[in-house]
Structure formats: C-alpha cells, structure tokens
Enzyme design. Structure first.
Site, PDB file in Angstrom:
ATOM      1  N   HIS A  81      66.796  44.385 -78.813  1.00  0.00           N
ATOM      2  CA  HIS A  81      66.056  44.934 -77.676  1.00  0.00           C
ATOM      3  C   HIS A  81      66.420  44.156 -76.415  1.00  0.00           C
ATOM      4  O   HIS A  81      65.791  43.141 -76.079  1.00  0.00           O
ATOM      5  CB  HIS A  81      64.545  44.853 -77.941  1.00  0.00           C
TER       6      HIS A  81
ATOM      7  N   HIS B 256      67.600  45.104 -72.380  1.00  0.00           N
ATOM      8  CA  HIS B 256      67.904  46.065 -71.327  1.00  0.00           C
ATOM      9  C   HIS B 256      69.039  45.533 -70.449  1.00  0.00           C
ATOM     10  O   HIS B 256      68.957  44.404 -69.939  1.00  0.00           O
ATOM     11  CB  HIS B 256      66.671  46.320 -70.472  1.00  0.00           C
TER      12      HIS B 256
ATOM     13  N   ASP C 263      70.123  46.416 -67.380  1.00  0.00           N
ATOM     14  CA  ASP C 263      69.811  46.138 -65.975  1.00  0.00           C
ATOM     15  C   ASP C 263      68.929  44.904 -65.828  1.00  0.00           C
ATOM     16  O   ASP C 263      69.120  44.091 -64.916  1.00  0.00           O
ATOM     17  CB  ASP C 263      69.175  47.355 -65.285  1.00  0.00           C
TER      18      ASP C 263
ATOM     19  N   GLY D  19      59.176  53.565 -70.494  1.00  0.00           N
ATOM     20  CA  GLY D  19      58.438  54.036 -69.333  1.00  0.00           C
ATOM     21  C   GLY D  19      56.935  53.850 -69.470  1.00  0.00           C
ATOM     22  O   GLY D  19      56.458  53.162 -70.372  1.00  0.00           O
TER      23      GLY D  19
ATOM     24  N   GLU E   6      52.859  48.618 -76.082  1.00  0.00           N
ATOM     25  CA  GLU E   6      53.057  47.500 -75.152  1.00  0.00           C
ATOM     26  C   GLU E   6      51.882  47.366 -74.207  1.00  0.00           C
ATOM     27  O   GLU E   6      51.646  46.288 -73.654  1.00  0.00           O
ATOM     28  CB  GLU E   6      54.361  47.698 -74.377  1.00  0.00           C
TER      29      GLU E   6
ATOM     30  N   ASP F 278      64.212  41.282 -74.345  1.00  0.00           N
ATOM     31  CA  ASP F 278      63.799  42.402 -73.500  1.00  0.00           C
ATOM     32  C   ASP F 278      64.643  42.419 -72.226  1.00  0.00           C
ATOM     33  O   ASP F 278      65.540  43.251 -72.070  1.00  0.00           O
ATOM     34  CB  ASP F 278      62.315  42.333 -73.162  1.00  0.00           C
TER      35      ASP F 278
END
Length: 334
Positions: A15, A17, A19, A166, A197, A274
């Site tokens: 996991h 991301h 960006d 999201g 989350e 993350d």
C-alpha cells in the site's frame, strides 16, 4: 528487532501511493526550488502534521504532489524516485498505486498516464533489484468506468489490480462502484478497497462482500467483534499503515492501535507506508515504530513479510522467488 536488523530484513509493501511518496528532492527539481526557505516551505506544504485534525487536513498535502506529475516523463521519473527509496531499505517487492484521473490533463490522457507509469516500472526493474506491481485507483464519487477498462486491458501486462479510494464518509459505495467491482471480478482483476479508515465498519464489510481480497487500512474493524469474526470467514488481508493511521485519527493513540489485537484475532495484516512523503516515513520506520509499541519479534516481522507475499497481486512464480529471497536472509542470519 533493532533498526539495522529491520533495514536488512527483505520487505514487501502493498500500500504505497505514488503521488504521496515522491521525494522532496524530486519536488525541488520539478518546482525549481533551490533557496533554503523555499525548500522548507515546500516541505511544510507536502508533509502532514504528526497529528492532523482529520483525514481532510492530511489530504490537503496532495495538491503540490499531484501537480508535479502532469507529464509522462515526470511520471516515469516519479516511479524511479520511489524505487530508489525502496531499495535503500531492502524492499524486494512493492505495489505502487495511483489515480490516473488525478494526473490526466489536456496533454496526457488517463491511458497515456497508465502506460507512462508502466514504462517507469519497467525502467526501475531494469536498474534496481526490485519487483514492482501497479494498482489503478478508482476514486469515490467519480464515474470510474474508464479506470476499470484500463485495468482490464493491461492486467498482467503492466497492471496488477484495482483499488477504490476517496471520501468514505461522503460517498461510501455507489451502485456504479458495485457494478464495476462485479465486472472486475468477472474479468479476473483482483482488487483492494480503502475501507474502515474513517470509522465505518459497514464499509469494510461491504468491501469484503464485493470480493476485495485486501482492505486498505480497515482500522474500524477493531470497533466490532461481530465484524471481526465475520471477515475471518474470508481470505482477506488488511493493509495497515500505522503512522498514517495515527496522523489522521483513524486510530486515536498507539495504546489503542489494533495491530496486536488483529493478530490475536487471527486476521492477516501487513505493514505499509501509505504515503512516504506526506507521512514522513519509510517501511523500516513503520516496522520500527510498531516494535516500539508492541512485541515485534523476528518471527512476527518475518510473518508480516510472508503474509504480504501471500496477499500480493502477483504471479505464483514471482511469489516463489520472493520467498526464496527471504529464505536467503534467514540463512545469512542463522
């Protein structure tokens, strides 16, 4: 285990991301910042506070980060940048995820963005001793049909799976989301879903029922013994991101963080960053932080890696090679 041991440990991250993990050095070059004050301001804008008021405050850091990824070349360089971070701490396999819709623009379509990241992964794997998978993120509240189409089109040819991320509180699961996951399942594309989350146990249960084999975060499960018992009947792995979970308030304090309780309940968990930059973290730091707050033995650390390999969206022969690398580490440390 101490920091040196954890850094040497062959690790797997599921996991991460893209960006949220590009480095400050990368951003300095993109935004042409050289002055000390300007660099400090850049860092303040993309690194979240240790304790955010909520997830929304955490997500504000992403504007400059996604803004740095608006060309195919920058996406390729971003993959190389994150891969360089990973190999420094002996990550042997990682899955990068990104939302094509957030970087697409008039000069670069979503498909071009996906192919740019795929090429970046190819370059990274040719330069470094690391395997990298790609997960395409759908975003809650969006149409997402094109994302599922791209995941299906390039599955096992650059793309490893799907995700839904999201605003859980505002959007939850739409009827279209459920239809798209049914399509992905029918076409054999595996998926993970951000759920639990922001306190919603119901979202975790829905994600499992839709067929997710992994849950991004899943912290809300700790609030319900009934829900915890329910998901034991499914082959589901939680992608815990401890430092981020404390930052965003997904878990209020380390004393209440459900790492050990999940393990005691027989739930398979993995450790992840993350967003390396936004959370000012690394996978080694995540393991080390857990070791400070819980009894992280060598055996438990190894099991976390083994469980991550089991849950990875990758072919069996690759999993076998990853296990071999872990076994070599065991032999070196006997």
């Amino acid at each position: 285990m101490d920091e040196a041991q954890l850094r040497r440990l062959p690790k797997v991250e599921l996991h991460c991301h893209l960006d949220g993990s590009i480095s400050l050095d990368f951003l300095k070059k993109v935004y042409n910042k050289t002055e000390h004050d300007a660099i400090k301001m850049l860092a303040d804008l993309v690194i979240a506070p240790d304790k955010c008021q909520n997830l929304t405050e955490y997500l504000r850091c992403f504007s400059l980060l996604t803004g740095a990824l608006k060309t195919e070349h920058s996406l390729q360089l971003a993959v190389l940048d994150v891969a360089q971070q990973a190999i420094k701490e002996n990550i042997i396999y990682m899955e990068l995820r990104f939302a094509p819709e957030y970087v697409a623009n008039e000069a670069m379509s979503m498909e071009q963005a996906v192919l740019a990241v795929v090429e970046g992964i190819r370059l990274a794997q040719s330069l470094y001793k690391i395997k990298i998978g790609l997960i395409l993120c759908m975003m809650r509240g969006k149409d997402n049909q094109q994302i599922v189409h791209l995941a299906s089109k390039y599955y096992q040819n650059g793309v490893n799976g799907l995700d839904l991320a999201g605003n859980e509180v505002k959007y939850g699961f739409s009827a279209l989301d459920q239809t798209l996951f049914a399509r992905a399942k029918s076409e054999g594309v595996p998926f993970t879903i951000h759920a639990g989350e922001t306190g919603s146990v119901e979202n975790v249960l829905m994600a499992v029922q839709l067929g997710a084999s992994r849950i991004g975060h899943g912290i809300a499960l700790s609030n319900s013994k009934v829900a915890t018992d329910f998901i034991k009947g499914f082959p589901v792995t939680l992608e815990l991101c401890p430092i981020c979970n404390i930052q965003t308030g997904a878990s209020p304090a380390w004393s209440q963080y459900p790492f050990q309780s999940f393990i005691d309940d027989g739930i398979q968990v993995t450790l992840n960053t993350d967003n390396r930059t936004v959370s000012n973290t690394s996978l080694t730091k995540e393991f080390l932080t857990i070791s400070h707050h819980f009894n992280l033995t060598k055996e438990t650390a190894k099991k976390l890696v083994e469980d991550a390999i089991d849950a990875a969206f990758v072919a069996p022969d690759v999993k076998q090679e990853l296990r071999r690398q872990c076994a070599e580490f065991d032999c070196e440390n006997e």
